[in-house]
Enzyme design. Sequence first.
Site, PDB file in Angstrom:
ATOM      1  N   SER A   1      66.323  17.811 -52.329  1.00  0.00           N
ATOM      2  CA  SER A   1      65.645  17.816 -51.032  1.00  0.00           C
ATOM      3  C   SER A   1      65.882  19.139 -50.290  1.00  0.00           C
ATOM      4  CB  SER A   1      66.160  16.636 -50.203  1.00  0.00           C
ATOM      5  OG  SER A   1      65.800  16.756 -48.867  1.00  0.00           O
TER       6      SER A   1
ATOM      7  N   LYS B   1      62.865  22.812 -50.392  1.00  0.00           N
ATOM      8  CA  LYS B   1      62.364  23.433 -49.152  1.00  0.00           C
ATOM      9  C   LYS B   1      62.786  24.892 -49.060  1.00  0.00           C
ATOM     10  CE  LYS B   1      64.115  19.983 -46.929  1.00  0.00           C
ATOM     11  NZ  LYS B   1      64.483  18.688 -46.418  1.00  0.00           N
TER      12      LYS B   1
ATOM     13  N   ARG C   1      64.229   7.464 -47.999  1.00  0.00           N
ATOM     14  CA  ARG C   1      65.687   7.398 -48.184  1.00  0.00           C
ATOM     15  C   ARG C   1      66.385   7.019 -46.885  1.00  0.00           C
ATOM     16  NH1 ARG C   1      66.782  13.133 -49.708  1.00  0.00           N
ATOM     17  NH2 ARG C   1      68.965  12.528 -49.630  1.00  0.00           N
TER      18      ARG C   1
ATOM     19  N   ASP D   1      59.006  15.738 -50.662  1.00  0.00           N
ATOM     20  CA  ASP D   1      60.298  15.578 -49.996  1.00  0.00           C
ATOM     21  C   ASP D   1      60.123  14.880 -48.658  1.00  0.00           C
ATOM     22  OD1 ASP D   1      63.181  16.109 -49.507  1.00  0.00           O
ATOM     23  OD2 ASP D   1      62.342  17.284 -47.873  1.00  0.00           O
TER      24      ASP D   1
ATOM     25  N   HIS E   1      70.763  27.610 -44.491  1.00  0.00           N
ATOM     26  CA  HIS E   1      70.556  26.191 -44.221  1.00  0.00           C
ATOM     27  C   HIS E   1      71.912  25.523 -44.039  1.00  0.00           C
ATOM     28  CE1 HIS E   1      68.492  22.309 -44.480  1.00  0.00           C
ATOM     29  NE2 HIS E   1      69.519  21.898 -45.189  1.00  0.00           N
TER      30      HIS E   1
HETATM   31  N1  URA Z   1      69.011  17.712 -45.551  1.00  0.00           N
HETATM   32  C1  URA Z   1      67.861  17.628 -46.250  1.00  0.00           C
HETATM   33  O1  URA Z   1      66.927  18.371 -46.019  1.00  0.00           O
HETATM   34  N2  URA Z   1      67.774  16.690 -47.191  1.00  0.00           N
HETATM   35  C2  URA Z   1      68.774  15.842 -47.489  1.00  0.00           C
HETATM   36  O2  URA Z   1      68.636  15.020 -48.370  1.00  0.00           O
HETATM   37  C3  URA Z   1      69.967  15.936 -46.745  1.00  0.00           C
HETATM   38  C4  URA Z   1      70.056  16.905 -45.782  1.00  0.00           C
END
Ligand code: URA
Length: 434
Positions: free
Chosen positions: A183, A187, A168, A161, A82
């Site tokens: 967050s 995932k 947010r 999320d 990621h």
């Molecule tokens: N990427 C995400 O998935 N969440 C965040 O809060 C920031 C970057």
Amino acid sequence: MGMTDLIQKKRDGGALSREEIRWMIEGYTKGDIPDYQMSAMAMAIYFQGMDMEETYELTMAMLDSGDKIDLSSISGVKADKHSTGGVGDKTSLVLCPMVAACGVKMAKLSGRGLGHTGGTIDKLESFPGFSTSMAEDAFLRKVDRVGFAIAGQTAELCPADKKLYALRDVTATVASMPLIVSSILCKKLAAGADVIVLDVKCGSGAFMQTEEDAFGLAKALTEVGRRAGKKVVAVVTDMDEPLGSAVGNALEVKEALAALRGEYKGDLMELCLTLGSQILTGGGAAENDAQARTMLENAVASGAALERFAAFVRAQGGDAAAVYDPSLLPQAPVTLPVPAPEGGWVKRIHAEGVGLVSMGLGGGRAFKEDTIDLSVGVVIAKKVGDQVAPGESLGTIHARTEEDARRAAQRLLACYEIGPERVTRAPFIKGVVR
Ligand code: URA
């Protein structure tokens, strides 16, 4: 327990308990807690922060808000990667086939681009017919057979999320360390991989603008990952200028294909070798970094990584002819080189600004519903530290019309800072946190 009490507790610097966090996340996901109260909580967290225990509990509560993917039907080690988001970041397109060709499977969920950052799914749709929407069992079979697959994230994965991130986004609370950690990790944990490698971007084009903040985020991500029982490695990398040269969907695919053909040796390949060696060593496919790098370099030199990429495009319904003949990818009708107004050395390239140039040409979205033009964007020719002669091209605009191209050229020029003195580039890989 009431939400007002929890907001007050966090506002005054208190630590929320496991029960309080779970109650809040469950209530918010179900719709029992309204957006206005959750906004106040996000702002309280933004200012007061959360300790490691709270951040871990928030991550686990968001993970448990939805489905989890079970990768156990896939043989061997499964890895995931990621990035915290950057400009010109086409790393997954190069890294996944390289790693798969070395025997570690990658089950990757990706998103679409929003604002100045691009999304892997949009880029891949440059291949006619390519699809990232598929049932979970089809996704698992493709990972097992091809070595990697890339699917769009479903609404059932971490719904808390999904809701909280959207909130947010419109309440100026994205740039909060515990909210970012929870967050990202909820995932990644839901996606089920054994080894998770995170690319934490640092600089003007990233959430974390200073090295101190980027390493802080990297440490928090690895620590929460460790508590959750996963091997998580974070690599802190430079995002003070775009990654590689191309910014724009099909243009980035072309650059990724050049890297897979072994024709590209810059920062993008350095990043793929660094992330890839963490995956191979973490997954037990290599004993050390040096061996892993050799394996990854051989996968490119032998053509195995490019073949893997073609198999992946085919498996997901795309026309793989363009893998071997990139001229078949979408092409913008107008190209315009952007000459340097003065000579010197490139001191800075405003990464976010270059992302916005591509977006302004139609290559990115201001709103989720916007449609994008896959062919447009920018290919920069000069990176930080390069010498440039007056009139020499800084980059090329790929546009739909002459007028779009001229406007974008002015905006690209504004992203460049050129000075009379030689510039030494800061190291691209800032460090690895395990
Ligand atoms: N990427 C995400 O998935 N969440 C965040 O809060 C920031 C970057």
